[in-house]
Design a protein around this motif. Structure first.
Motif, PDB file in Angstrom:
ATOM      1  N   LYS A  95     -57.567 -28.295 -19.273  1.00 23.28           N
ATOM      2  CA  LYS A  95     -58.762 -28.880 -19.884  1.00 23.28           C
ATOM      3  C   LYS A  95     -58.403 -29.768 -21.085  1.00 23.28           C
ATOM      4  O   LYS A  95     -58.978 -30.835 -21.262  1.00 23.28           O
ATOM      5  CB  LYS A  95     -59.714 -27.755 -20.321  1.00 23.28           C
ATOM      6  N   THR A  96     -57.457 -29.320 -21.900  1.00 20.61           N
ATOM      7  CA  THR A  96     -57.089 -30.066 -23.111  1.00 20.61           C
ATOM      8  C   THR A  96     -56.014 -31.112 -22.846  1.00 20.61           C
ATOM      9  O   THR A  96     -55.639 -31.842 -23.763  1.00 20.61           O
ATOM     10  CB  THR A  96     -56.576 -29.116 -24.198  1.00 20.61           C
ATOM     11  N   GLU A  97     -55.530 -31.139 -21.597  1.00 22.94           N
ATOM     12  CA  GLU A  97     -54.434 -32.045 -21.218  1.00 22.94           C
ATOM     13  C   GLU A  97     -53.232 -31.878 -22.146  1.00 22.94           C
ATOM     14  O   GLU A  97     -52.533 -32.833 -22.470  1.00 22.94           O
ATOM     15  CB  GLU A  97     -54.921 -33.493 -21.176  1.00 22.94           C
ATOM     16  N   GLY A  98     -53.037 -30.641 -22.591  1.00 24.58           N
ATOM     17  CA  GLY A  98     -51.889 -30.311 -23.431  1.00 24.58           C
ATOM     18  C   GLY A  98     -52.029 -30.667 -24.893  1.00 24.58           C
ATOM     19  O   GLY A  98     -51.116 -30.428 -25.679  1.00 24.58           O
ATOM     20  N   ILE A 108     -53.763 -14.957 -19.123  1.00 24.07           N
ATOM     21  CA  ILE A 108     -52.889 -16.050 -18.672  1.00 24.07           C
ATOM     22  C   ILE A 108     -53.713 -17.099 -17.925  1.00 24.07           C
ATOM     23  O   ILE A 108     -53.541 -18.299 -18.130  1.00 24.07           O
ATOM     24  CB  ILE A 108     -51.752 -15.514 -17.788  1.00 24.07           C
ATOM     25  N   GLY A 109     -54.618 -16.657 -17.059  1.00 27.07           N
ATOM     26  CA  GLY A 109     -55.478 -17.584 -16.327  1.00 27.07           C
ATOM     27  C   GLY A 109     -56.291 -18.453 -17.271  1.00 27.07           C
ATOM     28  O   GLY A 109     -56.393 -19.673 -17.095  1.00 27.07           O
ATOM     29  N   ALA A 110     -56.863 -17.849 -18.306  1.00 25.21           N
ATOM     30  CA  ALA A 110     -57.639 -18.612 -19.284  1.00 25.21           C
ATOM     31  C   ALA A 110     -56.749 -19.607 -20.023  1.00 25.21           C
ATOM     32  O   ALA A 110     -57.157 -20.745 -20.283  1.00 25.21           O
ATOM     33  CB  ALA A 110     -58.320 -17.663 -20.272  1.00 25.21           C
ATOM     34  N   GLY A 111     -55.516 -19.203 -20.334  1.00 21.55           N
ATOM     35  CA  GLY A 111     -54.587 -20.102 -21.009  1.00 21.55           C
ATOM     36  C   GLY A 111     -54.192 -21.281 -20.143  1.00 21.55           C
ATOM     37  O   GLY A 111     -54.081 -22.414 -20.624  1.00 21.55           O
TER      38      GLY A 111
END
Length: 130
Positions: A71-74, A62-65
């Motif tokens: 990072k990807t700004e969605g 979950i933390g990585a997600g």
């Protein structure tokens, strides 16, 4: 800091007892975001132990997600988190906390420290291409 160094930092934080699995991953990757360590700790506080007494997805995953979304700004996040989930599952043998902690031959399928390490490493491979 290399992705290997970040993974080692996440393991160190988890073993210190000061951070849960989700917090360890998120804070180890904090420089990938615009949030502070404290904000990331607050955000991920409820995602340890499989978000509900080991019943759900591993907190490290979950933390990585969460960091992936920041990072990807969605944009393209769903595809990236799916890749992270699939590779994490291959490496760890499962994605649910309860399954990861199932004891066979006297040891869990994947100890928390290895879940944390793998979550950071897979994030690096999928999101950063490292």
């Amino acid at each position: 800091m290399t992705i290997e160094e970040r993974a080692a930092k996440a393991v160190e934080m988890k073993t210190s007892g000061m951070y849960n699995c989700a917090q360890s991953v998120a804070v180890a990757l904090a420089d990938e975001t615009k949030l502070t360590d404290e904000q990331l700790c607050q955000l991920t506080a409820g995602f340890c132990a499989g978000m509900g007494n080991m019943e759900a997805t591993c907190g490290a995953l979950i933390g990585a997600g969460m960091i992936t979304g920041l990072k990807t700004e969605g944009k393209g996040t769903l595809a990236k988190t799916r890749q992270i989930q699939e590779e994490f599952g291959r490496r760890c043998g499962a994605i649910k906390c309860r399954d990861l902690k199932t004891v066979t031959d006297g040891k869990p399928l994947c100890p928390c420290e290895e879940c944390v390490r793998n979550a950071v490493m897979v994030y690096g491979e999928v999101v950063l291409g490292k």
